[in-house]
Structures are given as structure tokens and as C-alpha cells.
Design an enzyme around this catalytic site. Structure first.
Site, PDB file in Angstrom:
ATOM      1  N   LYS A  36       0.796  -1.252   0.092  1.00  0.00           N
ATOM      2  CA  LYS A  36      -0.067   0.135   0.127  1.00  0.00           C
ATOM      3  C   LYS A  36       0.769   1.205   0.084  1.00  0.00           C
ATOM      4  O   LYS A  36       0.490   2.246  -0.689  1.00  0.00           O
ATOM      5  CB  LYS A  36      -1.053   0.077   0.987  1.00  0.00           C
ATOM      6  N   ARG A 129      -8.390  -1.127  17.026  1.00  0.00           N
ATOM      7  CA  ARG A 129      -8.814  -0.700  15.580  1.00  0.00           C
ATOM      8  C   ARG A 129      -9.721  -1.945  15.279  1.00  0.00           C
ATOM      9  O   ARG A 129     -10.907  -2.053  15.700  1.00  0.00           O
ATOM     10  CB  ARG A 129      -7.215  -0.626  14.635  1.00  0.00           C
TER      11      ARG A 129
HETATM   12  C1  LIG Z   1      -0.527  -1.236   6.717  1.00  0.00           C
HETATM   13  C2  LIG Z   1      -1.003  -2.747   7.346  1.00  0.00           C
HETATM   14  C3  LIG Z   1       0.151  -3.684   7.316  1.00  0.00           C
HETATM   15  C4  LIG Z   1       1.560  -3.255   7.117  1.00  0.00           C
HETATM   16  O1  LIG Z   1       1.774  -2.602   8.219  1.00  0.00           O
HETATM   17  P1  LIG Z   1       3.649  -2.305   8.023  1.00  0.00           P
HETATM   18  O2  LIG Z   1       3.706  -1.299   9.386  1.00  0.00           O
HETATM   19  O3  LIG Z   1       4.061  -1.263   6.906  1.00  0.00           O
HETATM   20  O4  LIG Z   1       4.347  -3.505   8.225  1.00  0.00           O
HETATM   21  C5  LIG Z   1      -0.300  -4.947   8.142  1.00  0.00           C
HETATM   22  N1  LIG Z   1      -1.722  -5.114   8.321  1.00  0.00           N
HETATM   23  C6  LIG Z   1      -2.662  -4.416   8.130  1.00  0.00           C
HETATM   24  C7  LIG Z   1      -4.160  -4.680   8.577  1.00  0.00           C
HETATM   25  C8  LIG Z   1      -2.304  -3.052   7.867  1.00  0.00           C
HETATM   26  O5  LIG Z   1      -3.337  -2.110   7.495  1.00  0.00           O
END
Ligand SMILES: *Cc1c(COP(=O)(O)O)cnc(C)c1O
Length: 353
Positions: A36, A129
Site C-alpha cells: 500500500k 482498531r
Molecule cells: C498497513 C498494514 C500492514 C502493514 O504495516 P507495516 O507497518 O507497513 O508493516 C499490515 N496489516 C494491516 C491490516 C495493515 O493495515
């Protein structure tokens, strides 16, 4: 050459990936590479796939659409919108879920196109969350089992992102135990126990990741070489695979304190200033529309960031050893929040090399 520009050194990201994947494989952890923060762009997704990552994960359907051509399971990592269920079952093999109404909608959409959509049920373990409460688990799982076009493959948790809760053997141990409990009570096989994001990586390095966690979803650690529970660097990785270049459009000696009554700035906040006398100020052609100025550091350590508006970034270059001129380029190391905005901004050129 066009500016502002983010330079993306693919070899460094490849190196980071190899280090992290090796460590995960050694511990029997499958990795969902999170795309992302670079909007699912092919250049980097390609590196993820060719390095042998197990899954690609993204939060946005637009990005999953870009990843369509890669022959590897794709995961929607944001709880799906009910309204996008049809797209989800078409573009994602797996999605993370926490709402029965949406799961029912996914079931309907999957039936329409004749697929079985896999889901990972997210559990609320303290960060507040996404996630269902552990007390509701059995009831939810039983209903999911009854849905013909949904297949539950596991459980997951997300920590640190909102509440700042650090993953530890206790909360992740709870996740493992819940998965075992559900297996026992329902007879289904749980393959995926997804123990979080880059903030869980430190547990792996310290041999503290509870046995039974089988998956991590990792973005930032791969891209910026940093675990995110404590912000420590990961050994043998690079933290400078992304470098921002922006161009000086004005360079003048001006006072450090504005003249006149101070009201609100462009973002509705009342600014305050430190009086350093007359200073050499540089304006760069980049602004808050493109980046997070609190999340970037000039490579020239003598430069400090004074502030920014939508499209102007103002620097104090007084103490720099370099004699900057209008048209010169200033470079910055970026952290996560700046990276996210820079990669998303249409006004920032992407230079993969
Ligand atoms: C953004 C996200 C991740 C990845 O997070 P990082 O800190 O970039 O490793 C993993 N799981 C979910 C649900 C996320 O929204």
C-alpha cells in the site's frame, strides 16, 4: 529531469526483502508483502514476487487491480466495504474481516461468480482498531462455516497502528490460543495465524514470537529497514532506499520572524517562530500536498526545515557548507508518513533505478 522526484533504489529493497524473508522462513513464518505505501506499483511488486514472498497484500482495491497480473495469492488487508464486495471476490483471494454483514455480502458475491473466497477473521486484542471481540468468536465462526462460498483460513490481529499497543508474547499468545480453541471446538483446520505487521518483527529477531504464529504482514520493515514497535534499525538492511529530491525556487536572506500581526497559517494553525536573526532561506517546490514535512530529514545535516504550505517547503540553509543556488536540488531521507504521501502524490515523479 523533473522534480520533485522520489528516487527508488530497487536493489536496496531487494536486499531488505532477502534479509527479512530469510529470517521469516527460518522461523516458518509466511510473509504477506504489503504494497500500500507504494500504491501497488508494479516495479516494486515485481521485486516482492520474484524474491519469493508468499502473498501480496494491499488495503485498496485500486492497488489490487494493478497487482492482477501477478500469479500469487492477493490479500485485501483493510476490512472490506460492503459496497465493494463484488470487486473484493474478483480481485482478492483472501480478505481480512470483522463484520458478519460484510462476510455475508462476500458470500453472495462469491456465489455469483462461482468462487470460494477465503477470509482471515481479525480479532480485537487491545489496539482498538479492527477485530471482533474474542468473546464472540465461536458464534461468528459457526456462521461462517455455514456459508458455502466463504472459507475461513485463519485469524489475525493488528496492533500498534492505532492504539500503539506493542505486540508481545502475551497478546500474540492469546491469538494462538484462540485459534487452537476454535480448531478444537469446531473441528476446522486453521492454517493462518497472522501475528501483525512490521511492529511484530522484533519478536522474531529476539526469538520471542509465540509458536503457532504462521504469518506476518510486512510493509514498512521491508521498505525502510526498520521494525516499528521501537523504531530500531534491522541489521543488514538499508533505510535509504527512497530519497526525495526537490528543487530550490527561491533563495534569499530574510528575517526569521514574520512582520505584522500573526493570525492563522494556511492550515488553520497559529505558527510560532524562533528569532535567529536574518537567515538564508530556501524555498523548495514541494509542499504539504505532496509530503509530511515532519517525516523527512535533509541529507545535508546543516539544513533545517522551517515549515511548509500546500506547495512550498521552507528551509534554513544558513549553516550549510554548500553555497546553494536557485535551481539546486536538495535531497531528503524519508520515513513512513512522508513515503506514503510522496508515493501517492501525482505531482511527485517516481524514479526507479
Ligand atoms: C498497513 C498494514 C500492514 C502493514 O504495516 P507495516 O507497518 O507497513 O508493516 C499490515 N496489516 C494491516 C491490516 C495493515 O493495515
Amino acid at each position: 529531469m523533473s522534480f520533485p522526484r522520489i528516487n527508488i533504489e530497487c536493489q536496496k529493497i531487494k536486499n531488505n526483502l532477502e534479509i527479512i524473508l530469510k529470517n521469516c522462513k527460518k522461523n516458518n513464518i509466511k510473509v504477506t508483502g504489503i504494497t500500500k505505501s507504494f500504491c501497488g506499483e508494479k516495479e516494486l511488486a515485481e521485486i516482492f514476487v520474484s524474491s519469493g514472498i508468499d502473498y501480496l497484500g494491499d488495503s485498496r482495491m485500486e492497488n489490487l487491480e494493478k497487482l492482477k497480473e501477478f500469479n500469487i495469492p492477493k490479500v485485501l488487508i483493510r476490512i472490506p466495504m460492503k459496497s465493494e464486495a463484488k470487486k473484493v471476490v474478483r480481485l482478492a483471494d483472501i480478505s481480512l474481516n470483522s463484520e458478519m454483514v460484510t462476510i455475508r455480502e462476500l458470500n453472495k458475491a462469491a456465489a455469483e461468480i462461482g468462487v470460494v473466497h477465503k477470509i482471515v477473521l481479525m480479532l480485537e486484542l487491545g489496539d482498538l482498531r479492527e477485530g471482533i471481540l474474542p468473546s464472540n468468536i465461536l458464534e461468528s465462526v459457526k456462521e461462517i462455516i455455514s456459508l458455502k462460498n466463504i472459507y475461513i483460513i485463519g485469524f489475525g490481529v493488528n496492533l500498534t497502528c492505532y492504539g500503539g499497543v506493542i505486540p508481545d508474547p502475551k497478546n500474540l499468545g492469546k491469538l494462538v490460543n484462540i485459534a487452537k480453541y476454535v480448531e478444537r471446538e469446531t473441528g476446522i483446520k486453521i492454517d493462518v495465524v497472522s501475528g501483525g505487521n512490521s511492529s511484530s518483527y522484533y519478536l522474531l529477531e529476539n526469538n520471542q514470537l509465540p509458536k503457532g504464529i504462521t504469518n506476518l504482514r510486512i510493509g514498512e520493515a521491508i521498505l525502510l529497514g526498520r521494525e516499528t514497535a521501537y523504531g530500531n534499525r534491522i541489521k543488514n538492511t538499508y533505510d535509504d532506499a527512497f530519497i526525495l529530491d526537490a528543487e530550490i525556487v527561491e533563495l534569499k536572506r530574510k528575517p526569521s520572524i514574520p512582520e505584522g500581526e500573526i493570525g492563522m497559517d494556511a492550515f488553520g494553525e497559529k505558527p510560532h517562530f524562533e528569532d535567529k536573526g536574518v537567515i538564508q532561506r530556501a524555498i523548495l517546490a514541494i509542499g504539504k500536498q505532496d509530503t509530511d514535512i515532519t517525516s523527512m530529514t535533509p541529507l545535508d545535516e546543516k539544513i533545517s526545515i522551517l515549515g511548509a504550505s500546500s506547495d512550498h517547503l521552507i528551509l534554513d540553509v544558513t549553516n550549510s557548507k554548500k553555497n546553494y543556488q536557485v535551481g539546486d536540488i536538495i535531497s531528503f531521507n524519508v520515513r513512513y508518513s512522508a513515503l506514503l504521501k510522496l508515493m501517492t502524490s501525482n505531482y511527485v515523479h517516481k524514479n526507479y533505478f
